[in-house]
Write an enzyme that holds these catalytic residues in place. Structure first.
Site, PDB file in Angstrom:
ATOM      1  N   SER A 104       0.822  -1.225   0.000  1.00 23.56           N
ATOM      2  CA  SER A 104       0.000   0.000   0.000  1.00 23.56           C
ATOM      3  C   SER A 104       0.850   1.267   0.000  1.00 23.56           C
ATOM      4  CB  SER A 104      -0.955   0.011   1.203  1.00 23.56           C
ATOM      5  OG  SER A 104      -0.230  -0.008   2.426  1.00 23.56           O
ATOM      6  N   SER A 140      -0.144  -4.138  10.614  1.00 20.78           N
ATOM      7  CA  SER A 140      -1.000  -4.069  11.816  1.00 20.78           C
ATOM      8  C   SER A 140      -2.476  -4.218  11.456  1.00 20.78           C
ATOM      9  CB  SER A 140      -0.749  -2.773  12.608  1.00 20.78           C
ATOM     10  OG  SER A 140      -0.640  -1.638  11.789  1.00 20.78           O
ATOM     11  N   GLY A 168      -2.439 -17.440   5.429  1.00 18.88           N
ATOM     12  CA  GLY A 168      -2.728 -16.378   6.388  1.00 18.88           C
ATOM     13  C   GLY A 168      -2.177 -15.035   5.940  1.00 18.88           C
TER      14      GLY A 168
END
Length: 200
Positions: free
Chosen positions: A34, A104, A153
């Site tokens: 990002s 996070s 994951g």
């Protein structure tokens, strides 16, 4: 317990006065790819040029040292963020503008990091970039591996990313006309925020 907290001889405000800045944590959160690290690095250079003292804590780099014993399970991710939240607080308490760049993905972990600092000292910077653009960029080839089932994951593919509901700053990849927004433009927006809030 025999462990006691010892107050330092020189307080945070005295250090901030000496540095002519306010210690804080700029917490960059968003999907892999990002632009968190890119914008954080661009901002750090801009702050350095203005004579500001900074520390940059990058997720990948921290996993080479302090957090090298942690994996990517939900429990390890929580501990990863807990540790870096505490480290960020230590820097901020010493008057340093601290740039934290971590995916996070879980709101509760980011909220726990925020709770460590007084109001106004934790500045959440949400890199609001859709997974389609992150996957297009894929600088580390991780999305390709995740799509092929080689990584389990992986945030944004088969593990959730919980978007911040009220981040202090929201930075997007494209403007209203569909033009890509540069890291320099994003860094300038953060600088404006820091000036407006008398951090620098």
């Amino acid at each position: 317990t025999n462990i006691k907290w010892h107050e330092g001889g020189v307080g945070t405000e005295q250090k901030e006065d000496m540095l002519e800045q306010k210690g804080c944590v700029l917490w960059f959160t968003g999907l892999s790819g990002s632009g968190k690290s890119t914008v954080a690095c661009t901002l750090e250079h801009a702050l350095h040029e203005r004579g500001r003292l900074t520390a940059l804590l990058d997720g990948d780099n921290v996993r080479h040292g302090l957090n090298k014993n942690l994996g990517f399970s939900a429990q390890d991710r929580e501990e990863n963020i807990r540790r870096i939240g505490e480290v960020g607080k230590l820097f901020a308490d010493n008057g340093v503008i601290t740039l934290v760049s971590f995916i996070s993905p879980y709101k509760r972990d980011r909220d726990a990091a925020r709770a460590l600092l007084p109001p106004g000292k934790f500045i959440e910077v949400f890199m609001k970039v859709p997974v389609s653009i992150c996957e297009e960029r894929d600088p580390k080839g991780l999305y390709k591996k995740a799509r092929a089932g080689l990584i389990k994951g992986f945030t944004g593919i088969d593990d959730p990313y919980e978007e911040p509901a009220s981040a202090e700053l929201v930075l997007e990849a494209v403007d209203e006309q569909g033009n890509r927004i540069t890291p320099q433009h994003s860094a300038a927006k953060i600088l404006e925020y820091l000036h407006r809030n008398k951090i620098i």
